[in-house]
Design a protein around this motif. Structure first.
Motif, PDB file in Angstrom:
ATOM      1  N   HIS A 189       0.798  -1.222   0.000  1.00  6.85           N
ATOM      2  CA  HIS A 189       0.000   0.000   0.000  1.00  6.85           C
ATOM      3  C   HIS A 189       0.836   1.279   0.000  1.00  6.85           C
ATOM      4  N   LYS A 190       2.138   1.172   0.271  1.00  7.40           N
ATOM      5  CA  LYS A 190       2.980   2.369   0.346  1.00  7.40           C
ATOM      6  C   LYS A 190       3.540   2.782  -1.014  1.00  7.40           C
ATOM      7  N   VAL A 249       0.086   0.276  -5.898  1.00  5.53           N
ATOM      8  CA  VAL A 249      -1.320   0.601  -5.623  1.00  5.53           C
ATOM      9  C   VAL A 249      -2.120   0.576  -6.917  1.00  5.53           C
ATOM     10  N   ILE A 250      -1.602   1.227  -7.950  1.00  5.69           N
ATOM     11  CA  ILE A 250      -2.283   1.274  -9.250  1.00  5.69           C
ATOM     12  C   ILE A 250      -2.397  -0.131  -9.842  1.00  5.69           C
ATOM     13  N   PHE A 251      -1.300  -0.897  -9.792  1.00  7.32           N
ATOM     14  CA  PHE A 251      -1.294  -2.232 -10.391  1.00  7.32           C
ATOM     15  C   PHE A 251      -2.319  -3.149  -9.735  1.00  7.32           C
ATOM     16  N   TRP A 252      -2.331  -3.201  -8.405  1.00  4.02           N
ATOM     17  CA  TRP A 252      -3.223  -4.135  -7.719  1.00  4.02           C
ATOM     18  C   TRP A 252      -4.676  -3.693  -7.772  1.00  4.02           C
ATOM     19  N   GLN A 253      -4.936  -2.379  -7.865  1.00  4.02           N
ATOM     20  CA  GLN A 253      -6.310  -1.935  -8.072  1.00  4.02           C
ATOM     21  C   GLN A 253      -6.792  -2.357  -9.465  1.00  4.02           C
ATOM     22  N   TRP A 254      -5.884  -2.288 -10.440  1.00 10.55           N
ATOM     23  CA  TRP A 254      -6.232  -2.736 -11.795  1.00 10.55           C
ATOM     24  C   TRP A 254      -6.500  -4.244 -11.814  1.00 10.55           C
ATOM     25  N   VAL A 255      -5.635  -5.010 -11.163  1.00 12.53           N
ATOM     26  CA  VAL A 255      -5.838  -6.460 -11.092  1.00 12.53           C
ATOM     27  C   VAL A 255      -7.176  -6.770 -10.417  1.00 12.53           C
ATOM     28  N   ASN A 256      -7.468  -6.088  -9.324  1.00 11.66           N
ATOM     29  CA  ASN A 256      -8.701  -6.341  -8.584  1.00 11.66           C
ATOM     30  C   ASN A 256      -9.935  -6.050  -9.426  1.00 11.66           C
ATOM     31  N   GLN A 257      -9.931  -4.943 -10.147  1.00  8.39           N
ATOM     32  CA  GLN A 257     -11.106  -4.606 -10.957  1.00  8.39           C
ATOM     33  C   GLN A 257     -11.223  -5.512 -12.181  1.00  8.39           C
ATOM     34  N   VAL A 317      -5.329   6.499  -5.498  1.00  4.96           N
ATOM     35  CA  VAL A 317      -4.240   7.472  -5.643  1.00  4.96           C
ATOM     36  C   VAL A 317      -4.599   8.784  -4.955  1.00  4.96           C
ATOM     37  N   GLY A 318      -5.862   9.214  -5.104  1.00  4.03           N
ATOM     38  CA  GLY A 318      -6.296  10.457  -4.479  1.00  4.03           C
ATOM     39  C   GLY A 318      -6.223  10.383  -2.960  1.00  4.03           C
ATOM     40  N   LEU A 319      -6.689   9.271  -2.404  1.00  6.91           N
ATOM     41  CA  LEU A 319      -6.638   9.107  -0.954  1.00  6.91           C
ATOM     42  C   LEU A 319      -5.203   9.024  -0.450  1.00  6.91           C
ATOM     43  N   LYS A 320      -4.370   8.351  -1.232  1.00  7.61           N
ATOM     44  CA  LYS A 320      -2.958   8.236  -0.820  1.00  7.61           C
ATOM     45  C   LYS A 320      -2.307   9.605  -0.773  1.00  7.61           C
ATOM     46  N   SER A 321      -2.645  10.446  -1.747  1.00  7.65           N
ATOM     47  CA  SER A 321      -2.094  11.798  -1.777  1.00  7.65           C
ATOM     48  C   SER A 321      -2.601  12.629  -0.592  1.00  7.65           C
ATOM     49  N   LEU A 322      -3.873  12.457  -0.272  1.00  6.62           N
ATOM     50  CA  LEU A 322      -4.472  13.236   0.814  1.00  6.62           C
ATOM     51  C   LEU A 322      -3.992  12.795   2.193  1.00  6.62           C
ATOM     52  N   LYS A 354      -0.907  11.323   2.888  1.00 12.16           N
ATOM     53  CA  LYS A 354       0.537  11.086   2.994  1.00 12.16           C
ATOM     54  C   LYS A 354       1.167  11.775   4.208  1.00 12.16           C
ATOM     55  N   HIS A 355       0.488  12.807   4.738  1.00 16.02           N
ATOM     56  CA  HIS A 355       1.024  13.486   5.916  1.00 16.02           C
ATOM     57  C   HIS A 355       0.368  13.002   7.214  1.00 16.02           C
ATOM     58  N   LEU A 356      -0.527  12.022   7.070  1.00 16.39           N
ATOM     59  CA  LEU A 356      -1.208  11.470   8.238  1.00 16.39           C
ATOM     60  C   LEU A 356      -0.482  10.214   8.721  1.00 16.39           C
ATOM     61  N   PRO A 357      -0.799   9.711   9.902  1.00 15.34           N
ATOM     62  CA  PRO A 357      -0.150   8.492  10.398  1.00 15.34           C
ATOM     63  C   PRO A 357      -0.274   7.336   9.397  1.00 15.34           C
ATOM     64  N   SER A 358       0.739   6.484   9.382  1.00 17.50           N
ATOM     65  CA  SER A 358       0.781   5.390   8.408  1.00 17.50           C
ATOM     66  C   SER A 358      -0.412   4.457   8.529  1.00 17.50           C
ATOM     67  N   LEU A 359      -0.994   4.372   9.713  1.00 15.84           N
ATOM     68  CA  LEU A 359      -2.152   3.496   9.907  1.00 15.84           C
ATOM     69  C   LEU A 359      -3.304   3.910   8.997  1.00 15.84           C
ATOM     70  N   VAL A 360      -3.466   5.213   8.786  1.00 21.00           N
ATOM     71  CA  VAL A 360      -4.566   5.704   7.955  1.00 21.00           C
ATOM     72  C   VAL A 360      -4.439   5.185   6.527  1.00 21.00           C
ATOM     73  N   SER A 361      -3.204   5.193   5.998  1.00 22.74           N
ATOM     74  CA  SER A 361      -2.998   4.751   4.617  1.00 22.74           C
ATOM     75  C   SER A 361      -3.304   3.273   4.426  1.00 22.74           C
ATOM     76  N   ARG A 362      -3.299   2.508   5.500  1.00 22.75           N
ATOM     77  CA  ARG A 362      -3.605   1.073   5.398  1.00 22.75           C
ATOM     78  C   ARG A 362      -5.063   0.825   5.009  1.00 22.75           C
ATOM     79  N   PHE A 363      -5.916   1.810   5.220  1.00 19.78           N
ATOM     80  CA  PHE A 363      -7.335   1.641   4.913  1.00 19.78           C
ATOM     81  C   PHE A 363      -7.697   2.133   3.516  1.00 19.78           C
TER      82      PHE A 363
END
Length: 330
Positions: free
Chosen positions: A119-120, A125-133, A171-176, A178-187
């Motif tokens: 997720h980091k 992130v882009i690749f696995w979202q593409w695979v998932n969809q 990608v948008g959420l990751k950008s938003l 990136k300055h928050l605790p790493s736990l947030v990016s896990r979701f």
């Protein structure tokens, strides 16, 4: 296996077993859960083409009143569930291997586990979202309700829209964050997947919302096609799909956030990926069938909620009919 000749019409097994419906009472959550634990069993993926052909013959012969001598009721139900694991309930077509519900656990285990593990990295992130969809597109098409055809243009539009929606969200959420605790990016994976499901499933099944899906009486007699039933079925499927991903994509990130700080994993970072994938798989073994069981496969809708034309037709034929039934899809 069993000989299946037309002369076997007077076999030992009675002909009044209703194998068109599940074995367990579908009006209860427990009954639906038992049904879906059988339907989503990953071991069904190991069935050979020869075995699938055999169970198809057993089921079709039984429905035609032909019973193989010596067959027990348990053997008949086993054949019925193996048949259902590979063939579409409305069209009778064999479903692509990865589109079968028995592929949900192993495929989502790998995909969701990798989305959490990587997720980091923005490229990952882009690749696995593409695979998932891509995987979701196959599943949603394979498990659509009814027998309506979908054009290649509609499939391409749905696939591109869902994939774009998932990637942009991630990608948008990751950008938003990136300055928050790493736990947030896990979701982020869960948020992106949930958003994409709200796009992918309706678009992949848009044909149903245009021409409708078959609605029947309790005995299975087709009464017509309803877009209202299609909308309800799609809503139920979206809810179930999001629900089955809540445990692996929300509980596991919290757990891994704690485990990664332990000395054992700090000294063995190579274990993080396999451990995460394994934990996701364990969650999915239970969340997949349990969330599929949230709504009956043979769902129902009040006649009063149907389109005016269809409602009038049904009321004319059966004035006392209050509810009709439809296959919601999976």
């Amino acid at each position: 296996m069993w000989p299946l000749s037309p002369e076997s019409k007077m076999g030992e097994l009675p002909l009044n077993i209703n194998i068109r419906d599940p074995r367990w009472d579908q009006s209860t959550f427990v009954g639906r859960a038992k049904h879906f634990f059988t339907v989503t069993n990953p071991l069904n993926l190991l069935l050979s083409d020869a075995r699938l052909k055999t169970v198809q013959t057993i089921v079709e012969n039984y429905r035609a009143g032909i019973v193989a001598p010596g067959m027990t009721e348990d053997e008949l139900w086993k054949a019925k569930y193996e048949y259902d694991s590979a063939f579409h309930p409305d069209t009778g077509e064999k479903v692509y291997l990865i589109g079968r519900m028995s592929a949900q656990v192993p495929m989502n285990m790998i995909i969701s586990g990798c989305m959490l593990t990587f997720h980091k990295n923005i490229a990952a992130v882009i690749f696995w979202q593409w695979v998932n969809q891509s995987f979701n597109a196959v599943v949603n098409y394979s498990n659509r309700s009814g027998d309506a055809t979908v054009t290649e243009k509609q499939l391409a539009t749905a696939y591109l829209s869902a994939t774009t929606g998932a990637v942009v969200t991630a990608v948008g959420l990751k950008s938003l964050t990136k300055h928050l605790p790493s736990l947030v990016s896990r979701f982020i994976p869960f948020t992106a997947v949930a958003a994409a499901n709200c796009i992918n499933i309706p678009l992949m099944r848009q044909r149903e919302m245009v021409v409708g899906i078959p609605v029947t009486d309790e005995a299975g007699y087709k009464l017509g096609y309803s877009t209202k039933a299609a909308q309800l079925g799609i809503f139920q499927v979206v809810t179930s799909r999001i629900g089955m991903l809540i445990p692996p994509l929300t509980i596991i990130p919290l757990l891994m956030n704690v485990l990664e700080k332990k000395d054992f994993l700090k000294r063995r970072p190579w274990l993080l990926g396999p451990l995460q994938v394994g934990l996701v798989g364990f969650c999915l073994l239970f969340s997949t069938p349990l969330c599929c069981a949230l709504f009956p496969q043979k769902s129902s809708i009040s006649v009063n909620r149907l389109e005016p034309e269809l409602r009038a037709k049904i009321k004319k034929q059966s004035p006392n009919m209050e509810v009709v039934y439809f296959n919601k899809g999976l």
